[in-house]
Design a protein around this motif. Structure first.
Motif, PDB file in Angstrom:
ATOM      1  N   LYS A  17      -4.670   7.549   3.166  1.00 49.77           N
ATOM      2  CA  LYS A  17      -3.396   8.045   3.708  1.00 49.77           C
ATOM      3  C   LYS A  17      -2.752   7.021   4.649  1.00 49.77           C
ATOM      4  O   LYS A  17      -3.424   6.152   5.212  1.00 49.77           O
ATOM      5  CB  LYS A  17      -3.611   9.354   4.467  1.00 49.77           C
ATOM      6  CG  LYS A  17      -4.136  10.515   3.639  1.00 49.77           C
ATOM      7  CD  LYS A  17      -4.344  11.763   4.498  1.00 49.77           C
ATOM      8  CE  LYS A  17      -4.880  12.935   3.683  1.00 49.77           C
ATOM      9  NZ  LYS A  17      -5.081  14.146   4.507  1.00 49.77           N
ATOM     10  N   GLY A  18      -1.450   7.168   4.821  1.00 53.29           N
ATOM     11  CA  GLY A  18      -0.722   6.400   5.819  1.00 53.29           C
ATOM     12  C   GLY A  18      -0.182   5.079   5.336  1.00 53.29           C
ATOM     13  O   GLY A  18      -0.238   4.727   4.178  1.00 53.29           O
ATOM     14  N   LEU A  19       0.365   4.317   6.265  1.00 53.53           N
ATOM     15  CA  LEU A  19       1.022   3.050   5.950  1.00 53.53           C
ATOM     16  C   LEU A  19       0.084   2.060   5.264  1.00 53.53           C
ATOM     17  O   LEU A  19       0.476   1.348   4.352  1.00 53.53           O
ATOM     18  CB  LEU A  19       1.603   2.425   7.233  1.00 53.53           C
ATOM     19  CG  LEU A  19       2.780   3.162   7.887  1.00 53.53           C
ATOM     20  CD1 LEU A  19       3.140   2.528   9.224  1.00 53.53           C
ATOM     21  CD2 LEU A  19       3.990   3.172   6.953  1.00 53.53           C
ATOM     22  N   THR A  73      -2.436   9.820  10.052  1.00 57.19           N
ATOM     23  CA  THR A  73      -1.111   9.466   9.546  1.00 57.19           C
ATOM     24  C   THR A  73      -0.137   8.993  10.635  1.00 57.19           C
ATOM     25  O   THR A  73       1.026   8.692  10.338  1.00 57.19           O
ATOM     26  CB  THR A  73      -0.492  10.682   8.822  1.00 57.19           C
ATOM     27  OG1 THR A  73      -0.449  11.806   9.706  1.00 57.19           O
ATOM     28  CG2 THR A  73      -1.301  11.027   7.572  1.00 57.19           C
ATOM     29  N   ASP A  74      -0.588   8.924  11.893  1.00 60.47           N
ATOM     30  CA  ASP A  74       0.277   8.361  12.942  1.00 60.47           C
ATOM     31  C   ASP A  74       0.514   6.891  12.627  1.00 60.47           C
ATOM     32  O   ASP A  74      -0.450   6.126  12.424  1.00 60.47           O
ATOM     33  CB  ASP A  74      -0.370   8.510  14.319  1.00 60.47           C
ATOM     34  CG  ASP A  74       0.470   7.909  15.429  1.00 60.47           C
ATOM     35  OD1 ASP A  74       1.393   8.590  15.906  1.00 60.47           O
ATOM     36  OD2 ASP A  74       0.207   6.731  15.822  1.00 60.47           O
ATOM     37  N   PRO A  75       1.757   6.395  12.566  1.00 59.04           N
ATOM     38  CA  PRO A  75       2.034   5.027  12.129  1.00 59.04           C
ATOM     39  C   PRO A  75       1.279   3.959  12.917  1.00 59.04           C
ATOM     40  O   PRO A  75       0.625   3.081  12.346  1.00 59.04           O
ATOM     41  CB  PRO A  75       3.546   4.896  12.297  1.00 59.04           C
ATOM     42  CG  PRO A  75       4.054   6.290  12.216  1.00 59.04           C
ATOM     43  CD  PRO A  75       2.991   7.136  12.851  1.00 59.04           C
ATOM     44  N   VAL A  76       1.360   4.026  14.242  1.00 55.66           N
ATOM     45  CA  VAL A  76       0.734   2.984  15.075  1.00 55.66           C
ATOM     46  C   VAL A  76      -0.783   3.101  15.007  1.00 55.66           C
ATOM     47  O   VAL A  76      -1.494   2.082  14.898  1.00 55.66           O
ATOM     48  CB  VAL A  76       1.242   3.080  16.527  1.00 55.66           C
ATOM     49  CG1 VAL A  76       0.513   2.075  17.430  1.00 55.66           C
ATOM     50  CG2 VAL A  76       2.744   2.840  16.589  1.00 55.66           C
ATOM     51  N   GLU A  82       0.800  -1.217   0.000  1.00 58.45           N
ATOM     52  CA  GLU A  82       0.000   0.000   0.000  1.00 58.45           C
ATOM     53  C   GLU A  82       0.843   1.283   0.000  1.00 58.45           C
ATOM     54  O   GLU A  82       0.462   2.278  -0.624  1.00 58.45           O
ATOM     55  CB  GLU A  82      -0.939  -0.003   1.211  1.00 58.45           C
ATOM     56  CG  GLU A  82      -1.993  -1.089   1.189  1.00 58.45           C
ATOM     57  CD  GLU A  82      -3.019  -0.898   0.075  1.00 58.45           C
ATOM     58  OE1 GLU A  82      -3.245   0.262  -0.338  1.00 58.45           O
ATOM     59  OE2 GLU A  82      -3.610  -1.901  -0.359  1.00 58.45           O
ATOM     60  N   SER A  83       1.954   1.293   0.777  1.00 55.15           N
ATOM     61  CA  SER A  83       2.689   2.562   0.923  1.00 55.15           C
ATOM     62  C   SER A  83       4.202   2.428   0.846  1.00 55.15           C
ATOM     63  O   SER A  83       4.905   3.444   0.975  1.00 55.15           O
ATOM     64  CB  SER A  83       2.329   3.203   2.249  1.00 55.15           C
ATOM     65  OG  SER A  83       2.815   2.384   3.323  1.00 55.15           O
ATOM     66  N   ASN A 128       3.581   8.831   5.519  1.00 52.48           N
ATOM     67  CA  ASN A 128       2.949  10.052   5.006  1.00 52.48           C
ATOM     68  C   ASN A 128       2.459   9.883   3.557  1.00 52.48           C
ATOM     69  O   ASN A 128       2.098  10.883   2.910  1.00 52.48           O
ATOM     70  CB  ASN A 128       3.931  11.222   5.069  1.00 52.48           C
ATOM     71  CG  ASN A 128       4.334  11.551   6.512  1.00 52.48           C
ATOM     72  OD1 ASN A 128       3.464  11.646   7.374  1.00 52.48           O
ATOM     73  ND2 ASN A 128       5.622  11.710   6.752  1.00 52.48           N
ATOM     74  N   ALA A 129       2.425   8.638   3.123  1.00 51.76           N
ATOM     75  CA  ALA A 129       1.974   8.393   1.735  1.00 51.76           C
ATOM     76  C   ALA A 129       0.506   8.776   1.586  1.00 51.76           C
ATOM     77  O   ALA A 129      -0.316   8.507   2.479  1.00 51.76           O
ATOM     78  CB  ALA A 129       2.188   6.933   1.376  1.00 51.76           C
TER      79      ALA A 129
END
Length: 238
Positions: free
Chosen positions: A188-190, A211-214, A166-167, A172-173
């Protein structure tokens, strides 16, 4: 009784009453000795003849003890015996007092020990918070720990595989060309999650930021578990 004849010189001397009494005593003693010698056999030896004479007690000055001396000595003996007995009694009482005092001291010590407040159990040191690396590996591991506590299924392999598709691991993708982007809600995101999906499946305890990874990983895994049973079952766009 044998007769005794006084010498001439003696006969001429005037014999007083005292002389007569003395002579009579000597004569009587001589007769008694003669009779005893005659009556006893010549070769007889009786135990009494060789028995030691009875020793009469004497005082310190060598004179025979009188009845008063013996009474005084008995009194002294009784005083000495009484003094010794009193000394033994005092010693016994002192010993008993010492033993009782020692026993009381031990009792007080045992009571003090038994009543001493017990030390409070040491509190277990708090475990240091687990730290995660600020990279893709750390984000996935932290998300998996949260998912485990929240009973959300998923594995490291399933998350990593979908993230890379996906990313490519960029938190921030943003997808600005698909239908969601055309509708104004780009992914958005991972794991490329849109805002409405994130809001609905957001996991408490994580950042409320798309967009926070976790937060992005756990929300996407929660959504996949609800729709596909697990993120592990996702192999394409979802």
């Amino acid at each position: 009784m044998p007769s005794f004849t006084l010498p001439r010189a003696v006969r001429n001397v005037r014999i007083t009453r005292t002389h007569k009494a003395s002579a009579a005593l000597v004569a009587t003693a001589s007769c008694a000795a003669a009779l005893a010698f005659t009556a006893a056999p010549s070769d007889a030896a009786t135990p009494a003849a060789h028995a030691p004479a009875a020793v009469k007690p004497v005082s310190a000055n060598g004179m025979p003890l009188t009845a008063k001396d013996r009474a005084d000595d008995g009194k002294k003996d009784r005083v000495v015996a009484s003094s010794v007995a009193d000394g033994l009694k005092v010693t016994a009482v002192e010993k008993q007092g010492h033993v009782a005092k020692a026993a009381a001291s031990r009792s007080v010590e045992r009571k003090a020990i038994s009543q001493a407040p017990k030390a409070a159990p040491k509190a277990k040191p708090k475990a240091a918070p687990k730290r995660y690396a600020n990279n893709l590996d750390g984000w996935i591991r932290e998300a998996l720990d949260i998912m485990h506590r929240k009973h959300i299924p998923g594995t490291y392999e399933g998350l990593h595989r979908n993230i890379m598709r996906e990313s490519s691991g960029n938190p921030n993708a943003v997808n600005d060309w698909d239908i969601n982007a055309i509708n104004g809600i780009p992914s958005k995101g991972l794991l490329q999650v849109i805002q409405p999906t994130f809001d609905r499946y957001h996991v408490a305890g994580t950042a409320n930021k798309l967009t926070d990874p976790v937060a992005n990983i756990t929300a996407a895994a929660n959504y996949a578990a609800d729709r596909y049973g697990s993120i592990d079952n996702v192999n394409s766009a979802y």
